[in-house]
Each structure stands twice: as C-alpha cells, then as structure tokens.
Design an enzyme around this catalytic site. Sequence first.
Site, PDB file in Angstrom:
ATOM      1  N   ARG A  36       0.819  -1.222   0.000  1.00 16.10           N
ATOM      2  CA  ARG A  36       0.000   0.000   0.000  1.00 16.10           C
ATOM      3  C   ARG A  36       0.848   1.265   0.000  1.00 16.10           C
ATOM      4  O   ARG A  36       0.409   2.325  -0.422  1.00 16.10           O
ATOM      5  CB  ARG A  36      -0.911   0.020   1.227  1.00 16.10           C
ATOM      6  CG  ARG A  36      -1.870  -1.137   1.328  1.00 16.10           C
ATOM      7  CD  ARG A  36      -2.491  -1.173   2.706  1.00 16.10           C
ATOM      8  NE  ARG A  36      -1.479  -1.353   3.743  1.00 16.10           N
ATOM      9  CZ  ARG A  36      -1.688  -1.209   5.045  1.00 16.10           C
ATOM     10  NH1 ARG A  36      -2.896  -0.861   5.476  1.00 16.10           N
ATOM     11  NH2 ARG A  36      -0.724  -1.424   5.915  1.00 16.10           N
ATOM     12  N   ARG A  71      19.509  28.830   7.878  1.00 20.81           N
ATOM     13  CA  ARG A  71      18.669  29.358   8.962  1.00 20.81           C
ATOM     14  C   ARG A  71      19.379  29.104  10.288  1.00 20.81           C
ATOM     15  O   ARG A  71      19.871  28.015  10.544  1.00 20.81           O
ATOM     16  CB  ARG A  71      17.305  28.669   8.984  1.00 20.81           C
ATOM     17  CG  ARG A  71      16.453  28.870   7.731  1.00 20.81           C
ATOM     18  CD  ARG A  71      15.116  28.149   7.906  1.00 20.81           C
ATOM     19  NE  ARG A  71      14.344  28.067   6.696  1.00 20.81           N
ATOM     20  CZ  ARG A  71      13.214  28.727   6.468  1.00 20.81           C
ATOM     21  NH1 ARG A  71      12.746  29.581   7.360  1.00 20.81           N
ATOM     22  NH2 ARG A  71      12.555  28.554   5.334  1.00 20.81           N
ATOM     23  N   HIS A  74      19.003  29.494  16.221  1.00 22.90           N
ATOM     24  CA  HIS A  74      17.811  29.945  16.943  1.00 22.90           C
ATOM     25  C   HIS A  74      17.590  29.197  18.252  1.00 22.90           C
ATOM     26  O   HIS A  74      17.943  28.032  18.385  1.00 22.90           O
ATOM     27  CB  HIS A  74      16.571  29.759  16.063  1.00 22.90           C
ATOM     28  CG  HIS A  74      16.659  30.471  14.753  1.00 22.90           C
ATOM     29  ND1 HIS A  74      16.044  30.000  13.618  1.00 22.90           N
ATOM     30  CD2 HIS A  74      17.290  31.612  14.389  1.00 22.90           C
ATOM     31  CE1 HIS A  74      16.281  30.834  12.612  1.00 22.90           C
ATOM     32  NE2 HIS A  74      17.042  31.818  13.057  1.00 22.90           N
ATOM     33  N   LYS A  84      13.462  20.394  21.892  1.00 26.77           N
ATOM     34  CA  LYS A  84      13.012  20.426  20.502  1.00 26.77           C
ATOM     35  C   LYS A  84      13.343  19.109  19.814  1.00 26.77           C
ATOM     36  O   LYS A  84      14.408  18.524  20.036  1.00 26.77           O
ATOM     37  CB  LYS A  84      13.721  21.584  19.794  1.00 26.77           C
ATOM     38  CG  LYS A  84      13.331  21.834  18.361  1.00 26.77           C
ATOM     39  CD  LYS A  84      14.181  22.952  17.758  1.00 26.77           C
ATOM     40  CE  LYS A  84      13.995  24.271  18.454  1.00 26.77           C
ATOM     41  NZ  LYS A  84      14.761  25.360  17.781  1.00 26.77           N
ATOM     42  N   HIS A 130      19.947  26.099  17.489  1.00 34.68           N
ATOM     43  CA  HIS A 130      19.750  25.204  16.341  1.00 34.68           C
ATOM     44  C   HIS A 130      19.722  25.993  15.044  1.00 34.68           C
ATOM     45  O   HIS A 130      19.153  27.084  14.965  1.00 34.68           O
ATOM     46  CB  HIS A 130      18.429  24.443  16.499  1.00 34.68           C
ATOM     47  CG  HIS A 130      18.045  23.646  15.299  1.00 34.68           C
ATOM     48  ND1 HIS A 130      17.109  24.084  14.381  1.00 34.68           N
ATOM     49  CD2 HIS A 130      18.494  22.456  14.846  1.00 34.68           C
ATOM     50  CE1 HIS A 130      16.987  23.174  13.428  1.00 34.68           C
ATOM     51  NE2 HIS A 130      17.815  22.177  13.689  1.00 34.68           N
ATOM     52  N   TYR A 143       9.056  20.485  13.095  1.00 36.43           N
ATOM     53  CA  TYR A 143       9.546  20.794  14.435  1.00 36.43           C
ATOM     54  C   TYR A 143       8.461  20.479  15.459  1.00 36.43           C
ATOM     55  O   TYR A 143       7.304  20.843  15.275  1.00 36.43           O
ATOM     56  CB  TYR A 143       9.853  22.292  14.573  1.00 36.43           C
ATOM     57  CG  TYR A 143      11.008  22.817  13.773  1.00 36.43           C
ATOM     58  CD1 TYR A 143      12.195  23.165  14.390  1.00 36.43           C
ATOM     59  CD2 TYR A 143      10.898  23.012  12.399  1.00 36.43           C
ATOM     60  CE1 TYR A 143      13.252  23.694  13.670  1.00 36.43           C
ATOM     61  CE2 TYR A 143      11.946  23.518  11.667  1.00 36.43           C
ATOM     62  CZ  TYR A 143      13.128  23.866  12.299  1.00 36.43           C
ATOM     63  OH  TYR A 143      14.166  24.376  11.579  1.00 36.43           O
TER      64      TYR A 143
END
Length: 197
Positions: A36, A71, A74, A84, A130, A143
């Site tokens: 499937r 990015r 943070h 996280k 991060h 996240y």
Amino acid sequence: MMGYLIILVKTMHIETNSLKIDGCFSAKLTSFKDDRGTFQKLFQSEVFKTFLPSFKPKEIYLTSSSKNVLRGMHFHLPPDDHEKIVICLSGRIQDVLLDLRKGKNFGKSTYEILSPDGPNMMIIPKGIAHGFFSFEQNSNLLYMVGSEYNPKSDAGIHWNSFNFEWPTGKKIISNRDTNLQDLSKFKVPSQWKNKYV
C-alpha cells in the site's frame, strides 16, 4: 561517549546516535512498508522520555527551504526555553547545534546530515541553539517544541560567530539572521547549566 541505542516500542523503531554535545542525539526513524505504501510513527511520548524526560510538545510547525538557505542559530530564552525535536521530511540538510549552557563545553558545536533515507531526526535539549543549511530544493523540516512561541523570548546567535565550518559558496540568509548577536556577546541565563559536566 558516542554510541548507538535502538528502541522498538509499540511499532515505533528509532535508532539514535549520541552527538558531541551532551544530551543531544541524531536519530533515524524507520518506515514500515507494504504494497500500500509506507507508515512512519514520528513521536511516542514513552519512547522520547529516554532522551527528554519532561518533553511535552506544545507547538508543531513545518519549514520548507530552498537550496543554499541557511537558517539559524535559533533558540528561546527562559522562561520559554524549550526542548526540541526536528525531523527532515524531504531534501537534505546540514543540521547544526551550538551549546549555550554554562560549563566547559560552552560554544561547542556539532552537526548531522539529515535526509529521509539516512539519519532524519535531531533531539535537542534546552540551552542549545539550532540552525541548518539546505543542500537541496524543498528541504522540509517538521519541528516539535516544548513551549509556545513568545517573540520576547525568541533569540539567536549569528551563524558565523562561532567555530564551525559551514558549506562554502552562496548562502541565502534572512535579514533577521544576518543581524543576530555574536556568540561572544551572549549572556548565558542562570538556568542553563550543563548537567553533564
């Protein structure tokens, strides 16, 4: 000490690897396949208690990044700091962690290359910044974070202000990330002490 731990509980299969920053792990979630298609469990609280004993997801969000996007780095400050879990759903990224906790390992960094077919998860405790660099178009990250977003607690460290060798070449970086503070100017919250040191 780096090592591997495999957990299989109620159809969730996760293989973890201890990273060079205490309390941080990369992991691979296995997909179950049949005629499937595929099935993959992303989270089970009992499994993740092994790594983040008090983790309870408060927000879940998704980022999609183009090739050469950077990015980071943070994090949220207390009282809204959070653990996280980051999962790479598509594409390929260099996922980077920076230790901001008091102790001899302050400023230490590490990374993992994440993709759906290899290690595809990072498990991140409080006090860790991060960020990531996207090698491919449509690098999508999911996240799960342990606190709700608060703009007053939202913070970061400039991506090029600590000892880490990012990929060379062009980088696409937001104005916000370009203007983040250098690591040398960061004042560590009193709550962030590395319990492993």
